[in-house]
Design a protein around this motif. Structure first.
Motif, PDB file in Angstrom:
ATOM      1  N   TYR B 221      -7.311   9.790 -16.413  1.00  0.00           N
ATOM      2  CA  TYR B 221      -8.401   9.032 -17.020  1.00  0.00           C
ATOM      3  C   TYR B 221      -9.155   9.872 -18.037  1.00  0.00           C
ATOM      4  O   TYR B 221      -9.385   9.454 -19.172  1.00  0.00           O
ATOM      5  N   PHE B 222      -9.558  11.072 -17.628  1.00  0.00           N
ATOM      6  CA  PHE B 222     -10.361  11.889 -18.535  1.00  0.00           C
ATOM      7  C   PHE B 222      -9.560  12.431 -19.702  1.00  0.00           C
ATOM      8  O   PHE B 222     -10.100  12.672 -20.778  1.00  0.00           O
ATOM      9  N   LYS B 223      -8.271  12.650 -19.463  1.00  0.00           N
ATOM     10  CA  LYS B 223      -7.431  13.140 -20.556  1.00  0.00           C
ATOM     11  C   LYS B 223      -6.937  11.992 -21.429  1.00  0.00           C
ATOM     12  O   LYS B 223      -6.215  12.232 -22.389  1.00  0.00           O
ATOM     13  N   LYS B 224      -7.278  10.768 -21.017  1.00  0.00           N
ATOM     14  CA  LYS B 224      -6.850   9.570 -21.752  1.00  0.00           C
ATOM     15  C   LYS B 224      -5.335   9.518 -21.876  1.00  0.00           C
ATOM     16  O   LYS B 224      -4.799   9.221 -22.935  1.00  0.00           O
ATOM     17  N   LEU B 225      -4.632   9.784 -20.790  1.00  0.00           N
ATOM     18  CA  LEU B 225      -3.177   9.711 -20.798  1.00  0.00           C
ATOM     19  C   LEU B 225      -2.742   8.254 -20.620  1.00  0.00           C
ATOM     20  O   LEU B 225      -3.395   7.486 -19.932  1.00  0.00           O
ATOM     21  N   ASP B 226      -1.610   7.958 -21.186  1.00  0.00           N
ATOM     22  CA  ASP B 226      -1.137   6.584 -21.205  1.00  0.00           C
ATOM     23  C   ASP B 226      -0.173   6.367 -20.052  1.00  0.00           C
ATOM     24  O   ASP B 226       0.870   7.001 -19.985  1.00  0.00           O
ATOM     25  N   TYR B 227      -0.516   5.486 -19.102  1.00  0.00           N
ATOM     26  CA  TYR B 227       0.453   5.235 -18.041  1.00  0.00           C
ATOM     27  C   TYR B 227       0.414   3.795 -17.576  1.00  0.00           C
ATOM     28  O   TYR B 227      -0.511   3.058 -17.877  1.00  0.00           O
ATOM     29  N   PHE B 228       1.444   3.446 -16.827  1.00  0.00           N
ATOM     30  CA  PHE B 228       1.647   2.078 -16.384  1.00  0.00           C
ATOM     31  C   PHE B 228       1.227   1.970 -14.934  1.00  0.00           C
ATOM     32  O   PHE B 228       1.685   2.694 -14.076  1.00  0.00           O
ATOM     33  N   SER B 229       0.326   1.047 -14.640  1.00  0.00           N
ATOM     34  CA  SER B 229      -0.235   1.103 -13.295  1.00  0.00           C
ATOM     35  C   SER B 229      -0.107  -0.192 -12.508  1.00  0.00           C
ATOM     36  O   SER B 229      -1.093  -0.749 -12.079  1.00  0.00           O
ATOM     37  N   THR B 230       1.084  -0.644 -12.284  1.00  0.00           N
ATOM     38  CA  THR B 230       1.235  -1.822 -11.415  1.00  0.00           C
ATOM     39  C   THR B 230       2.111  -1.457 -10.230  1.00  0.00           C
ATOM     40  O   THR B 230       2.985  -0.612 -10.339  1.00  0.00           O
ATOM     41  N   GLU B 231       1.878  -2.105  -9.117  1.00  0.00           N
ATOM     42  CA  GLU B 231       2.702  -1.856  -7.927  1.00  0.00           C
ATOM     43  C   GLU B 231       4.030  -2.569  -8.069  1.00  0.00           C
ATOM     44  O   GLU B 231       4.110  -3.639  -8.648  1.00  0.00           O
ATOM     45  N   CYS B 232       5.051  -2.006  -7.493  1.00  0.00           N
ATOM     46  CA  CYS B 232       6.354  -2.679  -7.461  1.00  0.00           C
ATOM     47  C   CYS B 232       6.177  -4.026  -6.765  1.00  0.00           C
ATOM     48  O   CYS B 232       5.511  -4.126  -5.734  1.00  0.00           O
ATOM     49  N   ILE B 233       6.804  -5.059  -7.321  1.00  0.00           N
ATOM     50  CA  ILE B 233       6.553  -6.392  -6.772  1.00  0.00           C
ATOM     51  C   ILE B 233       7.129  -6.579  -5.387  1.00  0.00           C
ATOM     52  O   ILE B 233       6.744  -7.481  -4.659  1.00  0.00           O
ATOM     53  N   TYR B 234       8.061  -5.710  -4.989  1.00  0.00           N
ATOM     54  CA  TYR B 234       8.649  -5.871  -3.667  1.00  0.00           C
ATOM     55  C   TYR B 234       7.979  -5.006  -2.613  1.00  0.00           C
ATOM     56  O   TYR B 234       8.402  -4.978  -1.478  1.00  0.00           O
ATOM     57  N   SER B 235       6.943  -4.287  -2.990  1.00  0.00           N
ATOM     58  CA  SER B 235       6.431  -3.284  -2.040  1.00  0.00           C
ATOM     59  C   SER B 235       5.611  -3.805  -0.860  1.00  0.00           C
ATOM     60  O   SER B 235       5.538  -3.139   0.145  1.00  0.00           O
ATOM     61  N   PRO B 236       4.957  -4.969  -0.921  1.00  0.00           N
ATOM     62  CA  PRO B 236       4.071  -5.321   0.187  1.00  0.00           C
ATOM     63  C   PRO B 236       4.730  -5.353   1.556  1.00  0.00           C
ATOM     64  O   PRO B 236       4.072  -5.184   2.559  1.00  0.00           O
ATOM     65  N   ASN B 237       6.062  -5.557   1.600  1.00  0.00           N
ATOM     66  CA  ASN B 237       6.674  -5.694   2.909  1.00  0.00           C
ATOM     67  C   ASN B 237       7.260  -4.411   3.465  1.00  0.00           C
ATOM     68  O   ASN B 237       7.950  -4.439   4.469  1.00  0.00           O
ATOM     69  N   ALA B 238       6.983  -3.298   2.795  1.00  0.00           N
ATOM     70  CA  ALA B 238       7.606  -2.065   3.258  1.00  0.00           C
ATOM     71  C   ALA B 238       6.858  -1.490   4.462  1.00  0.00           C
ATOM     72  O   ALA B 238       5.656  -1.640   4.585  1.00  0.00           O
ATOM     73  N   TYR B 239       7.572  -0.798   5.313  1.00  0.00           N
ATOM     74  CA  TYR B 239       6.941  -0.149   6.471  1.00  0.00           C
ATOM     75  C   TYR B 239       5.954   0.908   6.015  1.00  0.00           C
ATOM     76  O   TYR B 239       4.935   1.146   6.640  1.00  0.00           O
ATOM     77  N   ARG B 240       6.290   1.519   4.863  1.00  0.00           N
ATOM     78  CA  ARG B 240       5.416   2.571   4.346  1.00  0.00           C
ATOM     79  C   ARG B 240       4.003   2.060   4.098  1.00  0.00           C
ATOM     80  O   ARG B 240       3.051   2.817   4.113  1.00  0.00           O
ATOM     81  N   GLY B 241       3.892   0.746   3.849  1.00  0.00           N
ATOM     82  CA  GLY B 241       2.574   0.180   3.610  1.00  0.00           C
ATOM     83  C   GLY B 241       1.618   0.425   4.770  1.00  0.00           C
ATOM     84  O   GLY B 241       0.430   0.673   4.564  1.00  0.00           O
ATOM     85  N   HIS B 242       2.144   0.371   5.991  1.00  0.00           N
ATOM     86  CA  HIS B 242       1.285   0.622   7.146  1.00  0.00           C
ATOM     87  C   HIS B 242       0.755   2.042   7.122  1.00  0.00           C
ATOM     88  O   HIS B 242      -0.441   2.289   7.313  1.00  0.00           O
ATOM     89  N   ALA B 243       1.689   2.982   6.881  1.00  0.00           N
ATOM     90  CA  ALA B 243       1.262   4.386   6.840  1.00  0.00           C
ATOM     91  C   ALA B 243       0.271   4.600   5.712  1.00  0.00           C
ATOM     92  O   ALA B 243      -0.688   5.357   5.831  1.00  0.00           O
ATOM     93  N   ARG B 244       0.519   3.897   4.584  1.00  0.00           N
ATOM     94  CA  ARG B 244      -0.378   4.089   3.442  1.00  0.00           C
ATOM     95  C   ARG B 244      -1.790   3.587   3.732  1.00  0.00           C
ATOM     96  O   ARG B 244      -2.759   4.275   3.444  1.00  0.00           O
ATOM     97  N   SER B 245      -1.908   2.398   4.311  1.00  0.00           N
ATOM     98  CA  SER B 245      -3.266   1.887   4.554  1.00  0.00           C
ATOM     99  C   SER B 245      -3.968   2.755   5.591  1.00  0.00           C
ATOM    100  O   SER B 245      -5.172   3.000   5.501  1.00  0.00           O
TER     101      SER B 245
END
Lengths: 533, 341
Positions: B221-245
């Motif tokens: 943000y501070f360096k004003k770098l350009d990046y793409f910030s959307t979640e993969c559309i298939y990610s909500p059902n992954a087991y990793r989501g539990h660990a992440r939350s």
């Protein structure tokens, strides 16, 4: 990857479940099933009781740690698991049991009302309920109040080790000796006494008696409840202040656990018990495992949650209830009328994110609902872990242990590129450099003055109250392990810690200083010198 | 009274570090962040002079920041490395095609060569077509396995010596928690290593291993770098989501938890009696594998035969049968087909 298996079995489960969860007990196949444990195992009342009792016996027998005639202290909090433990031991020792259990139990209960802010009336009532349960069991019991933490001697923090011995042979010999003496003597009392003399407890008996002479002044405090409280209102206030000084509930819970353990250890030592049995169930242990990972105690998982905990040398903590899930214990208690008393703890009725332990518990419980094998998977993983650094001086010479939890120190300093080094570098870089410079190996204690200008611990001008005491130098931090450091960081003032902890800290610091002065002249480590004939 | 930066004590503080809670000004934060990555690289001895290093670039914040910091450090401390951007196209419409545009922009901004490999050209399948066959539950397995191989294949094509990925502290902590919850002992031991790899495979490392995700975002943000910030559309059902939350909640209670989890993971030790998988080579493609056939080959076989669950789950005996081209019975085939609703 077990939950993938769950997915593939879902379809077949739907069809099979109708057949599997039948109305007959799966063991005897005759009586109608009364309850279902795990996913689909149906049991009738008698088979369930058999299964439950057998598990307990198998747990004790498999591990061969409890010697016949040994004095074992049961730590009973009044909750369902420990009440169930007490009940099992009672049943196991009673006359009608086939193959009676062979140890001599006693009960200890740590009353923690002061930390939870309960009134004296509430506490009296709970203690009275518990007293009635304990007296029906017939074992000697002791009720220890949290306030008594302020009268503990600092020797409780020292671990007393003996030379390692061949455990298996000892056990077999002890059992053989016991059986023989039981055959030859008529009275039951004689039997117990002779074996008590024969069992090979280590030479720390002398040390234990030293402790008890030291404790004579406190003997009246650690005694059976006589209708008056063995502590003073100032001590209650001190406990309340100590817990109020901890900013987060996580730190409070950790501190409470540590103090509780010290009290149990002390009671065990002065009463001559060599083993302590805790009533942690499988579910509780799974939560503890995950919470310990989140607290930074990964290196000591095996000791914190394994069957036996040898950290304290002469006293071994064992957990015979570790294979029972909370559900099984609840069913058993309900079906067979095991009395238990509910005592509200620190995190009763707290919101979900109040503390790390509480959050972990709700996380695992929710996950268990979706993936029923979660708890048993975690349990099985924990069985595959071993203590990374062994405790006994014979193997790891000259190791220092943490002041609060008695775990081996210095593991984080062994690797160059580790998380600990990374966070030390982060701390160092984020502050301005002072002439004295910050030490990389001990983290600085500036959370309390985070809002002021950042200064390292050696520099003056920090307005924190604890600066006035001599023992809060960086050396104090080097006496603690990674996770205990985090707990103490949350305290606003170190003075409120009980006297025995501060005394022991001073003693260890002085000793390290002395050692540093004569380091170049030492040829062997002190443990070598001690064990030499 | 404005809070001063705790490092230079001259300028006003622009941000509060999530990692330690110190208040820093912009310039000091940049410097501290880059120094920490430099320290990770140097203390773990990740790179040697003159090596060609492939940076796994997805266009997301981690890989953008990684590319930027690697370039800065390479110049500042004269690592003497040859940096290349390596990107993988999984064929997820609406997600990957947009992020690839970002990577192409990065290439121009940082002046680094870029190579894109796609699932389509390597395997003949895109994630969209895979999801149509497999369903929404187990598709992360396919994507992850294929991507790992794709990165390695791309790296081999470019003759790269090492690959570095933008895995941050949050990722590593999530992985430790997830492996613990699943009882995956073999992976538990390896996942906290900053550098992984063995003979026959191109070693990979994670220079951002100790950088918090929030700090990476602050840096970008501070360096004003350009990046793409959307979640993969298939990610909500992954087991990793539990660990992440769970990890996110932990962080809100105690910010140092992320590093604490990594610390715990690094110090876990397993009993010697526990059986560990032995490394060998895949019989078909020669890639490293602990089984007779590597996972990617098994998964591909399943996809090509219309039996998408072939690689998922533990039907070893049936897999063996299948791969020796023996016909399966009707019932066995049913196990591998997707459950249709």
């Amino acid at each position: 990857m077990c939950d993938l298996d769950e997915g593939s079995n879902e379809d077949s489960m739907g069809r099979d479940s109708v057949k599997r969860i039948s109305s007959k007990c799966m063991k005897c196949k005759e009586s109608p099933a009364l309850l279902i444990i795990r996913v689909g195992d149906a049991f009738c009342r008698n088979c369930f009781k058999e299964y439950f009792v057998h598990k307990f016996r198998a747990m004790l027998g498999k591990n061969r740690l409890v010697f016949p005639g040994e004095k074992v202290l049961l730590a009973v909090s009044g909750g369902p698991s420990s009440s169930s433990l007490l009940f099992q031991v009672q049943e196991g020792l009673s006359h009608k049991a086939s193959k009676k259990l062979r140890f001599v139990p006693g009960i200890v209960h740590i009353e923690e009302g002061a930390a939870c802010g309960k009134t004296l009336e509430e506490r009296t009532k709970i203690v009275a309920d518990l007293k009635s349960i304990f007296s029906t069991s017939g074992f000697p019991f002791v009720i220890v109040y949290l306030e008594e933490v302020f009268s503990l001697p600092s020797s409780v923090l020292q671990s007393i080790f003996s030379l390692p011995t061949e455990k298996d042979d000892l056990y077999k010999d002890a059992v053989a000796g016991f059986m023989q003496s039981c055959h030859t003597s008529v009275k039951k009392n004689l039997c117990h006494e002779t074996v008590a003399q024969e069992t090979t407890l280590t030479e720390d008996h002398t040390h234990a008696s030293l402790l008890s002479t030291h404790a004579h002044a406190n003997e009246t405090s650690i005694s059976a409840f006589r209708g008056k409280f063995p502590f003073s209102p100032e001590q209650t206030e001190a406990v309340e202040k100590l817990f109020a000084s901890m900013k987060t509930l996580t730190a409070k819970e950790e501190m409470l656990q540590t103090l509780r353990k010290h009290l149990i250890l002390y009671t065990a030592r002065i009463k001559g018990y060599s083993k302590v049995m805790m009533g942690d169930s499988c579910t509780r242990l799974a939560v503890k495992l995950l919470a310990n990972i989140c607290l930074g105690r990964g290196a000591f998982l095996a000791m914190d949650t394994g069957f036996s905990d040898p950290r304290h040398g002469d006293i071994t903590i064992i957990r015979p209830m570790r294979e029972y899930s909370a559900k099984e214990i609840a069913f058993y208690n309900k079906l067979f009328g095991v009395p238990s008393v509910f005592t509200a703890g620190l995190n009763t009725k707290a919101p979900e994110k109040a503390s790390i332990q509480h959050l972990t518990e709700s996380f695992i419980v929710k996950l268990q609902a979706d993936f029923p094998s979660t708890v048993s998977t975690i349990y099985r993983t924990s069985e595959k872990l071993n203590p990374r650094y062994s405790q006994t001086p014979a193997d790891d010479k000259g190791t220092e242990t943490c002041l609060l939890c008695s775990c081996v120190l210095g593991i984080e300093l062994r690797d160059e590129a580790s998380a600990f080094r990374a966070i030390s570098i982060s701390e160092e870089l984020s502050q301005s450099k002072k002439p004295e410079g910050g030490q990389v190996s001990s983290s600085t204690m500036e959370e309390c003055c985070a809002e002021n200008k950042m200064e390292t611990l050696e520099s003056s001008g920090c307005s924190c109250q604890s600066r006035e005491r001599r023992n809060t130098t960086p050396d104090f931090w080097s006496l603690l392990c990674y996770s205990c450091k985090l707990v103490v960081k949350d305290m606003t003032s170190l003075d409120l810690l009980p006297e025995y902890i501060l005394e022991e800290a001073n003693r260890r610091q002085r000793r390290t200083q002395i050692k540093r002065e004569i380091q170049e002249y030492l040829l062997t480590s002190e443990d070598d010198a001690d064990t030499a004939p | 009274m404005p809070v001063l930066c705790s490092r230079c004590e001259i300028k006003k503080a622009h941000l509060k570090r999530p990692k330690t809670g110190h208040s820093l000004c912009k310039e000091c934060f940049f410097w501290v962040f880059e120094e920490e990555v430099h320290h990770s690289i140097v203390s773990a001895k990740l790179f040697n002079r003159g090596e060609t290093v492939g940076i796994g670039a997805s266009g997301g914040k981690d890989s953008t920041v990684l590319a930027h910091v690697m370039k800065v450090l390479n110049e500042r401390y004269d690592y003497g490395l040859n940096l290349i951007l390596l990107s993988v196209d999984e064929g997820i419409t609406g997600y990957r095609d947009d992020s690839l545009e970002t990577v192409k922009r990065n290439q121009e901004q940082y002046e680094l060569p870029l190579k894109i490999v796609s699932y389509e050209e390597l395997y003949g399948w895109t994630m969209d077509t895979i999801v149509k066959q497999v369903g929404l539950k187990n598709n992360c397995t396919f994507c992850g396995v294929f991507r790992r191989q794709a990165l390695d294949r791309g790296a081999m094509m470019l003759e790269v010596d090492k690959i570095c990925t933008g895995h941050n502290a949050d990722d590593v902590a999530e992985t430790v928690l997830m492996n613990f919850l699943r009882g995956d002992i073999a992976r538990l031991r390896r996942c906290t290593a900053i550098s992984t790899g063995s003979e026959g495979a191109i070693p990979r490392c994670k220079p951002l291993k100790y950088a918090y995700e929030k700090e990476i975002v602050l840096y970008a943000y501070f360096k004003k770098l350009d990046y793409f910030s959307t979640e993969c559309i298939y990610s909500p059902n992954a087991y990793r989501g539990h660990a992440r939350s769970f990890l996110k909640d932990l962080e809100s209670i105690r910010p140092s938890s992320i590093i604490d989890v990594i610390h715990s993971g690094e110090n876990l030790s397993v009993k010697e009696e526990v059986r560990m998988p032995i490394q060998g080579n895949c019989a078909r493609c020669g890639y490293i594998s602990s089984q007779k056939l590597c996972k990617a080959c098994v998964l591909l076989e399943g996809l090509n035969r219309g039996l998408p669950k072939l690689g998922i789950g533990k039907h070893h005996k049936l897999q063996d049968k299948l791969l020796k081209s023996q016909p399966l019975t009707e019932e066995e085939e049913k196990k591998f087909k997707m459950i249709s609703f």
